[in-house]
Design an enzyme around this catalytic site. Structure first.
Site, short mmCIF file in Angstrom:
data_model
loop_
_atom_site.label_atom_id
_atom_site.label_comp_id
_atom_site.label_asym_id
_atom_site.label_seq_id
_atom_site.Cartn_x
_atom_site.Cartn_y
_atom_site.Cartn_z
CB THR A 127 44.09 59.35 -36.90
OG1 THR A 127 44.85 58.20 -37.09
CG2 THR A 127 44.11 60.18 -38.08
CG ASN B 148 54.58 53.21 -37.48
OD1 ASN B 148 55.21 54.41 -37.36
ND2 ASN B 148 54.06 53.09 -38.55
CD GLN C 262 53.29 51.00 -32.93
OE1 GLN C 262 53.32 50.23 -32.33
NE2 GLN C 262 52.17 51.15 -33.92
CB SER D 156 45.25 54.43 -30.60
OG SER D 156 44.96 55.40 -31.45
CG HIS E 61 43.92 50.38 -31.99
ND1 HIS E 61 44.89 49.66 -32.99
CD2 HIS E 61 43.87 51.50 -32.40
CE1 HIS E 61 44.80 50.59 -33.72
NE2 HIS E 61 44.58 51.74 -33.52
CB THR F 57 27.37 60.85 -27.50
OG1 THR F 57 26.25 62.07 -27.47
CG2 THR F 57 27.10 60.00 -26.19
CB CYS G 198 56.85 47.53 -53.19
SG CYS G 198 57.63 48.69 -54.51
N1 PLP Z 1 50.94 57.07 -34.98
C1 PLP Z 1 51.68 55.77 -35.01
C2 PLP Z 1 53.09 55.68 -34.91
C3 PLP Z 1 50.70 54.66 -35.21
O1 PLP Z 1 51.48 53.54 -35.29
C4 PLP Z 1 49.59 54.75 -35.59
C5 PLP Z 1 48.90 53.49 -36.02
O2 PLP Z 1 49.34 52.89 -36.66
C6 PLP Z 1 48.78 55.91 -35.31
C7 PLP Z 1 49.76 57.16 -35.37
C8 PLP Z 1 47.46 56.18 -35.81
O3 PLP Z 1 46.72 55.47 -34.94
P1 PLP Z 1 45.11 55.21 -35.13
O4 PLP Z 1 44.99 54.71 -36.40
O5 PLP Z 1 44.77 54.67 -34.01
O6 PLP Z 1 44.32 56.65 -34.89
#
Ligand code: PLP
Length: 403
Positions: free
Chosen positions: A72, A149, A177, A197, A199, A235, A324
């Site tokens: 993000t 995603n 992804q 990312s 994670h 940092t 939804c």
């Molecule tokens: N873009 C895509 C395609 C994602 O799947 C995600 C996370 O779900 C993000 C951006 C954002 O990642 P993060 O929440 O690790 O910043």
């Protein structure tokens, strides 16, 4: 109850080796990497090793990577880098991007930039002829995801990049992804910026990277102490960065060892079994190139939320494209853009496998699904144009309808 985690597009479990490396950083290598003493050196050395490991996974130079708090932040930084020096122009993106992109598009629209949105077909694919039409002298930035995603659909980034290069337009790729699941070679692709990312690839949360091609426009979004050569202050998150490095090394090894082919075979078996067992079910994105680990299936006249809730009660974690709930009436913008029929759009389930997913875990999901889907059909609040013979209305007063 055995818990089964099948939501690996939302996040992944950090591998034991990632956790171990991070614990070592937190306990014995805790110095501030920017300081000058040996405590700093002990933190800096593994961090720079991590930078090389991440660079090797995504095919770039270590110096072209900026560590951030995650995709993000990387995406917001790239928008800033590409657009802050301009007074206007058009941002071209797709209809199926993650909110991390779409919200930045909206923000820069309020700052005077026009927006062009590339639609997708029913498989979720974009047409390169639409890219050609969209690229003119006025385009300031193109933003395309590498993999979706929700559906796992892969986008033709190399072809888009070639067109952007020819038009002299910068390209930001959201690779969140894709990295770790499919081979990624950013330099060969020829993109200008790429975000991802840790994670999503069995690394820790709160850390990610932005690739900035050498020579691409850049100005920092976060200013302060001048870390990352002044490109991203604050940092260093040394334990997170080191964890990301270990995750990158392991992902590269897993890709080389064919682990993702095994994941794809497991996913294909899951999909085939679901389609065989459940009539009138569709795989969203089928027919397009897709990530090996993702399936997004829609059950006719079912509530996706109910599917997830019942699965969760049974210890199985999946997710839905269809947000939804009573307070959020709109189904997924991705499935909408793909024109998934009204009969199916509310009954979607996304399953994200990982290289740690076992056959037994997939079998457990398959064993529970018939009962869960039957319950979710009863719970469906959506008006069905044609009710199936076994459909029993939920009948609770005050239920909200989507549309
Ligand atoms: N873009 C895509 C395609 C994602 O799947 C995600 C996370 O779900 C993000 C951006 C954002 O990642 P993060 O929440 O690790 O910043």
């Amino acid at each position: 109850m055995k818990l089964v985690y099948l939501d690996n597009n939302a996040t992944t479990q950090p591998s034991p080796e990632v956790v171990q490396a991070m614990v070592e950083m937190l306990s014995t290598r805790f110095g501030n990497p920017s300081s000058i003493h040996r405590f700093a050196e002990r933190a800096r050395e593994p961090m720079e090793h991590a930078r090389r490991a991440v660079a090797s996974l995504v095919g770039c130079r270590a110096a072209e990577l900026i560590f951030t708090s995650g995709a993000t932040e990387s995406i917001a930084t790239a928008f800033h880098a590409a657009l802050s020096g301009r007074s206007g122009g058009r941002i071209v993106t797709t209809a199926v991007e993650h909110p991390a992109v779409l919200e930045n598009v909206a923000t820069w629209h309020t700052r005077g930039f026009e927006v062009g949105v590339l639609g997708v077909d029913e498989r979720g694919a974009i047409a390169l002829s639409d890219v050609d039409k969209a690229l003119d002298d006025d385009v300031a930035l193109v933003v395309v995801m590498m993999a979706n995603n929700e559906t796992g659909v892969l986008y033709p980034v190399a072809e888009v990049a070639a067109r952007c290069r020819a038009a002299g337009v910068p390209l930001l790729v959201d690779a969140s992804q894709a990295v770790g699941k499919v081979p990624v070679d950013l330099r060969a692709l020829g993109v200008d910026y790429a975000a991802f990312s840790a994670h999503k690839l069995h690394g820790p949360k709160g850390v990610g990277a932005l690739y900035v091609r050498r020579g691409a426009a850049f100005s920092p979004l976060i200013e302060g102490g001048g870390q990352e050569k002044g490109r991203r202050s604050g940092t260093y998150n040394a334990p997170g960065i080191v964890g990301m490095g270990v995750a990158a090394q392991q992902a590269a090894q897993a890709l080389a060892d064919g682990a993702m082919e095994r994941v794809a075979a497991l996913r294909d078996r899951l999909e085939a079994a679901i389609l065989a067992e459940h009539a009138a079910t569709r795989v969203n994105g089928a027919g397009a190139p897709r990530l090996p680990n993702t399936t997004n299936v829609s059950f006719e006249h079912a509530s996706g939320e109910a599917i997830l809730q019942h699965l969760d009660e049974l210890g199985v974690a999946a997710s839905s494209s269809s947000a939804c709930a009573s307070n959020e009436q709109e189904p997924s913008h991705v499935l909408r853009a793909m024109a998934v029929p009204e009969t199916h759009i509310h009954g979607s389930m996304r399953v994200g496998l990982s290289r740690y997913t076992t056959d037994e875990e997939v079998d457990l999901l398959l064993a529970e699904l018939p009962r869960v889907v039957a319950l979710a059909r009863k719970a469906s609040p959506f008006v069905a144009t044609e009710l199936p013979a076994d459909y029993v209305a939920g009948g609770e007063a005050g239920r909200s309808y989507c549309e």
